[in-house]
Design an enzyme around this catalytic site. Structure first.
Site, PDB file in Angstrom:
ATOM      1  CB  CYS A   2      -0.911  -0.003   1.128  1.00  0.00           C
ATOM      2  SG  CYS A   2      -1.967  -1.237   1.374  1.00  0.00           S
ATOM      3  CG  ASN A  73       2.908  -0.167   3.100  1.00  0.00           C
ATOM      4  OD1 ASN A  73       2.523  -1.123   2.705  1.00  0.00           O
ATOM      5  ND2 ASN A  73       4.169   0.152   2.637  1.00  0.00           N
ATOM      6  N   GLY A  74       1.621  -2.483   5.470  1.00  0.00           N
ATOM      7  CA  GLY A  74       2.372  -3.396   6.106  1.00  0.00           C
ATOM      8  C   GLY A  74       1.488  -4.736   6.477  1.00  0.00           C
TER       9      GLY A  74
END
Length: 161
Positions: A2, A73-74
């Site tokens: 993302c 994000n992750g």
């Protein structure tokens, strides 16, 4: 993967920046969104659907009372265990993804939540009540989080461009 970004200006109102939003498009083709949290604070997010394919994990994601807003994000490798723990404490979930677990885990444990998690991530969480922005990335540094402060403007992103 993302894409996350945000802007804060200490002295003036910000307008949504399509350049920022569009420059992250390749990091998440499934959803692109932004949210104005204050007149001088905007979060941007582009999403690549991996864990939860529904729209329930779209971001920016806010808590039920709108106090907290997350862009992330992750991947949290232990999100199912943490989710089970939070459900036992009375939390309910609307998604099957790790973003909501991250948000509610942070709400429950504050910065101590980072001691509980195992994963790779770059995250920003805004606390409306305290008017505070938290930034973190995984301890190894797999997920990037760049930032710059120039005069009265603070910007951050998961990419340099």
């Amino acid at each position: 993967m993302c894409g996350i970004a945000g802007q804060l200006n200490l002295n003036k109102e910000l307008k949504h920046n399509l350049i920022i939003n569009n420059s992250l498009s390749h990091r998440g083709p499934h959803q692109k969104s932004s949210i104005r949290l204050r007149k001088n604070l905007i979060f941007y997010h582009t999403r690549l659907k991996i864990i939860d394919l529904s729209n329930n994990s779209n971001q920016p994601m806010s808590s039920e009372n709108s106090r907290f807003t997350i862009i992330y994000n992750g991947e949290l490798y232990n999100f199912k265990e943490i989710k089970n723990e939070l459900e036992k404490k009375g939390y309910f979930f609307n998604s099957n993804g790790d973003t909501e677990v991250f948000l509610k885990g942070f709400i429950e444990y504050g910065i101590n939540f980072f001691k509980k998690i195992n994963g790779i991530f770059a995250v920003s969480i805004y606390d409306k009540k305290l008017n505070c922005i938290y930034f973190a990335r995984d301890f190894i540094g797999v997920k990037p989080l760049y930032y710059t402060f120039d005069n009265d403007s603070f910007s951050f992103s998961s990419e340099l461009k």
